[in-house]
Design a protein around this motif. Structure first.
Motif, mmCIF file in Angstrom:
data_model
loop_
_atom_site.group_PDB
_atom_site.id
_atom_site.type_symbol
_atom_site.label_atom_id
_atom_site.label_comp_id
_atom_site.label_asym_id
_atom_site.label_seq_id
_atom_site.Cartn_x
_atom_site.Cartn_y
_atom_site.Cartn_z
ATOM 1 N N GLU A 99 -6.250 1.552 -5.597
ATOM 2 C CA GLU A 99 -7.053 0.394 -5.223
ATOM 3 C C GLU A 99 -7.376 0.331 -3.738
ATOM 4 O O GLU A 99 -8.254 -0.422 -3.336
ATOM 5 C CB GLU A 99 -6.333 -0.892 -5.622
ATOM 6 N N TRP A 100 -6.666 1.079 -2.913
ATOM 7 C CA TRP A 100 -6.884 0.982 -1.475
ATOM 8 C C TRP A 100 -6.874 2.367 -0.851
ATOM 9 O O TRP A 100 -6.393 3.335 -1.424
ATOM 10 C CB TRP A 100 -5.829 0.095 -0.827
ATOM 11 N N CYS A 101 -7.423 2.422 0.376
ATOM 12 C CA CYS A 101 -7.548 3.717 1.029
ATOM 13 C C CYS A 101 -6.204 4.303 1.394
ATOM 14 O O CYS A 101 -6.015 5.525 1.369
ATOM 15 C CB CYS A 101 -8.436 3.587 2.275
ATOM 16 N N ALA A 102 -5.232 3.447 1.739
ATOM 17 C CA ALA A 102 -3.887 3.897 2.084
ATOM 18 C C ALA A 102 -2.936 2.714 1.956
ATOM 19 O O ALA A 102 -3.342 1.547 2.065
ATOM 20 C CB ALA A 102 -3.846 4.466 3.496
ATOM 21 N N MET A 103 -1.654 3.012 1.733
ATOM 22 C CA MET A 103 -0.670 1.937 1.628
ATOM 23 C C MET A 103 -0.524 1.188 2.944
ATOM 24 O O MET A 103 -0.389 -0.035 2.975
ATOM 25 C CB MET A 103 0.680 2.512 1.197
ATOM 26 N N ASP A 104 -0.566 1.928 4.052
ATOM 27 C CA ASP A 104 -0.440 1.321 5.371
ATOM 28 C C ASP A 104 -1.763 1.441 6.115
ATOM 29 O O ASP A 104 -2.218 2.569 6.393
ATOM 30 C CB ASP A 104 0.678 2.015 6.163
ATOM 31 N N PRO A 105 -2.436 0.332 6.426
ATOM 32 C CA PRO A 105 -1.956 -1.034 6.237
ATOM 33 C C PRO A 105 -2.479 -1.731 4.984
ATOM 34 O O PRO A 105 -1.951 -2.764 4.585
ATOM 35 C CB PRO A 105 -2.492 -1.741 7.478
ATOM 36 N N CYS A 106 -3.518 -1.179 4.361
ATOM 37 C CA CYS A 106 -4.255 -1.952 3.358
ATOM 38 C C CYS A 106 -3.421 -2.314 2.133
ATOM 39 O O CYS A 106 -3.410 -3.469 1.698
ATOM 40 C CB CYS A 106 -5.516 -1.198 2.957
ATOM 41 N N GLY A 107 -2.729 -1.343 1.560
ATOM 42 C CA GLY A 107 -1.928 -1.634 0.380
ATOM 43 C C GLY A 107 -0.862 -2.665 0.656
ATOM 44 O O GLY A 107 -0.639 -3.598 -0.136
ATOM 45 N N ASN A 108 -0.192 -2.531 1.796
ATOM 46 C CA ASN A 108 0.852 -3.486 2.154
ATOM 47 C C ASN A 108 0.286 -4.885 2.337
ATOM 48 O O ASN A 108 0.897 -5.882 1.920
ATOM 49 C CB ASN A 108 1.539 -3.039 3.451
ATOM 50 N N ARG A 151 -9.367 -3.951 -0.122
ATOM 51 C CA ARG A 151 -9.112 -4.979 0.886
ATOM 52 C C ARG A 151 -10.439 -5.333 1.542
ATOM 53 O O ARG A 151 -11.087 -4.480 2.149
ATOM 54 C CB ARG A 151 -8.106 -4.493 1.926
ATOM 55 N N GLY A 152 -10.830 -6.588 1.406
ATOM 56 C CA GLY A 152 -12.166 -6.999 1.807
ATOM 57 C C GLY A 152 -12.541 -6.634 3.231
ATOM 58 O O GLY A 152 -13.680 -6.271 3.500
ATOM 59 N N GLU A 153 -11.596 -6.722 4.145
ATOM 60 C CA GLU A 153 -11.887 -6.429 5.544
ATOM 61 C C GLU A 153 -12.104 -4.941 5.791
ATOM 62 O O GLU A 153 -12.816 -4.551 6.716
ATOM 63 C CB GLU A 153 -10.746 -6.931 6.434
ATOM 64 N N CYS A 154 -11.500 -4.114 4.970
ATOM 65 C CA CYS A 154 -11.595 -2.665 5.137
ATOM 66 C C CYS A 154 -12.821 -2.137 4.392
ATOM 67 O O CYS A 154 -13.117 -2.574 3.292
ATOM 68 C CB CYS A 154 -10.340 -1.978 4.604
#
Length: 206
Positions: free
Chosen positions: A172-181, A155-158
């Motif tokens: 693909e992301w650090c965590a489902m909440d919030p980035c994956g969602n 997620r570009g912002e993260c």
């Protein structure tokens, strides 16, 4: 360099910090969130927030009685570690100053576990000992096989960096909440827009 920060407070006894990166030292680096934003989110906003991180991470079992100078030292160390992590991700040489700081901190006495009369393990440490433990974890992580598992959240912002231990390295992301969602929601909206454009009738000119 001055960094603008957002102040985050902890209410109702909830944990002040999050631990989702797979290694405490990466969670420590992640206490400055959304680094590419004009206003990043700073989680280490006071000596008390640093004490909370030490305790919540499991590094110590009792507050380390931090002072403002300890907070300043912690942030300087955090940013040095971040430079080493980013260089590892890019396959670049380490920044010499950052490397020296991390190694010098790792040479200092670190937190030492003790055994209590109740046969329990307990760790108490000064802020300097706690920071030395973090520096040693950095050396162990970046100098070991887990360095190959480092990834930055997609997620570009993260800008959280985590260890990808998933099967086939497909995380693909650090965590489902919030980035994956949020990534999934954005993909869903984009897919719906594409479907809507495809379903729209084509008007022919006269």
């Amino acid at each position: 360099m001055l960094v603008a920060v957002l102040f985050v407070t902890c209410q109702n006894g909830d944990m002040m910090h999050s631990f989702k990166c797979g290694a405490p030292v990466l969670d420590f680096v992640g206490t400055l969130r959304a680094r590419r934003n004009v206003v990043p989110t700073e989680m280490l906003t006071s000596p008390e927030s640093l004490e909370a991180w030490f305790r919540e991470s499991g590094l110590v079992d009792a507050d380390a009685s931090c002072e403002p100078s300890d907070l300043e030292q912690a942030i300087v160390l955090r940013e040095a570690i971040y430079l080493l992590v980013v260089a590892t991700l890019a396959g670049d040489d380490y920044d010499a100053g950052a490397l020296e700081l991390v190694n010098d901190t790792a040479r200092m006495p670190s937190a030492v576990p003790q055994l209590t009369q109740r046969r329990r393990r307990r760790v108490e440490a000064t802020p300097q000992q706690a920071l030395s433990s973090i520096a040693r974890q950095t050396v162990q992580l970046l100098g070991g096989p887990d360095a190959a598992l480092l990834k930055e959240c997609s997620r570009g912002e993260c800008t959280q960096v985590y260890l990808d231990r998933s099967h086939g390295s497909r995380r693909e992301w650090c965590a489902m909440d919030p980035c994956g969602n949020r990534i999934k929601a954005a993909a869903y909206r984009a897919r719906k827009r594409t479907e809507a454009r495809s379903a729209s009738p084509v008007r022919s000119g006269r």
